[in-house]
Design a protein around this motif. Structure first.
Motif, PDB file in Angstrom:
ATOM      1  N   ARG A  26      21.524 -22.930  -6.157  1.00  0.00           N
ATOM      2  CA  ARG A  26      21.479 -24.008  -7.072  1.00  0.00           C
ATOM      3  C   ARG A  26      22.646 -24.729  -6.785  1.00  0.00           C
ATOM      4  NH1 ARG A  26      21.482 -22.251 -12.305  1.00  0.00           N
ATOM      5  NH2 ARG A  26      20.014 -20.584 -11.436  1.00  0.00           N
ATOM      6  N   LEU A  27      23.783 -24.165  -6.814  1.00  0.00           N
ATOM      7  CA  LEU A  27      24.952 -25.093  -6.619  1.00  0.00           C
ATOM      8  C   LEU A  27      24.867 -25.739  -5.211  1.00  0.00           C
ATOM      9  CD1 LEU A  27      27.816 -22.467  -8.265  1.00  0.00           C
ATOM     10  CD2 LEU A  27      26.774 -24.777  -8.821  1.00  0.00           C
ATOM     11  N   MET A  28      24.366 -24.986  -4.265  1.00  0.00           N
ATOM     12  CA  MET A  28      24.623 -25.441  -2.862  1.00  0.00           C
ATOM     13  C   MET A  28      23.521 -26.841  -2.712  1.00  0.00           C
ATOM     14  SD  MET A  28      26.307 -23.626  -0.548  1.00  0.00           S
ATOM     15  CE  MET A  28      25.604 -24.020   0.926  1.00  0.00           C
ATOM     16  N   SER A  33      30.090 -27.176  -1.647  1.00  0.00           N
ATOM     17  CA  SER A  33      30.159 -26.429  -0.206  1.00  0.00           C
ATOM     18  C   SER A  33      30.165 -25.036  -0.657  1.00  0.00           C
ATOM     19  CB  SER A  33      31.545 -26.556   0.485  1.00  0.00           C
ATOM     20  OG  SER A  33      32.556 -26.038  -0.538  1.00  0.00           O
ATOM     21  N   ASN A  34      29.861 -24.358   0.423  1.00  0.00           N
ATOM     22  CA  ASN A  34      29.500 -22.742   0.275  1.00  0.00           C
ATOM     23  C   ASN A  34      30.954 -22.159  -0.421  1.00  0.00           C
ATOM     24  OD1 ASN A  34      28.357 -19.996   1.041  1.00  0.00           O
ATOM     25  ND2 ASN A  34      30.265 -20.029   2.449  1.00  0.00           N
ATOM     26  N   GLN A  49      27.918 -17.051   2.959  1.00  0.00           N
ATOM     27  CA  GLN A  49      27.588 -17.484   4.297  1.00  0.00           C
ATOM     28  C   GLN A  49      26.517 -16.697   4.940  1.00  0.00           C
ATOM     29  OE1 GLN A  49      30.552 -17.191   7.123  1.00  0.00           O
ATOM     30  NE2 GLN A  49      29.684 -18.649   8.525  1.00  0.00           N
ATOM     31  N   ARG A  50      26.415 -15.355   4.640  1.00  0.00           N
ATOM     32  CA  ARG A  50      25.032 -14.347   4.826  1.00  0.00           C
ATOM     33  C   ARG A  50      23.969 -14.993   4.395  1.00  0.00           C
ATOM     34  NH1 ARG A  50      29.216 -10.252   4.224  1.00  0.00           N
ATOM     35  NH2 ARG A  50      30.185  -9.908   6.243  1.00  0.00           N
ATOM     36  N   TRP A  51      23.989 -15.132   3.072  1.00  0.00           N
ATOM     37  CA  TRP A  51      22.967 -15.776   2.329  1.00  0.00           C
ATOM     38  C   TRP A  51      22.383 -16.971   2.832  1.00  0.00           C
ATOM     39  CZ3 TRP A  51      24.899 -14.730  -3.381  1.00  0.00           C
ATOM     40  CH2 TRP A  51      25.033 -13.613  -3.587  1.00  0.00           C
ATOM     41  N   ARG A  52      23.202 -17.864   2.917  1.00  0.00           N
ATOM     42  CA  ARG A  52      22.786 -19.233   3.659  1.00  0.00           C
ATOM     43  C   ARG A  52      22.115 -19.006   5.070  1.00  0.00           C
ATOM     44  NH1 ARG A  52      27.598 -22.395   4.488  1.00  0.00           N
ATOM     45  NH2 ARG A  52      27.456 -21.745   6.413  1.00  0.00           N
TER      46      ARG A  52
END
Length: 57
Positions: A26-28, A33-34, A49-52
């Motif tokens: 939601r924040l992204m 930023s990550n 980063q892995r989630w993204r």
């Protein structure tokens, strides 16, 4: 924001991090930023980063 960083920062396992993951995305979407989103949620930047990137353990 209605999200609170949990007090217990020990490893919670994949399923326990669902709330953090949802908040991170939601924040992204809001333009953070990550690194900023991870800092707010209280997770490691590499985890975000892995989630993204869609990687799974």
């Amino acid at each position: 924001m209605d999200f609170e960083i949990r007090e217990d920062r020990t490893a919670q396992g994949r399923k326990q991090l669902l709330r953090e993951r949802e908040t991170h995305f939601r924040l992204m979407q809001q333009g953070f930023s990550n690194e900023q989103a991870c800092r707010i949620v209280g997770i490691n930047a590499k985890t975000g980063q892995r989630w993204r990137n869609g990687r799974r353990a």
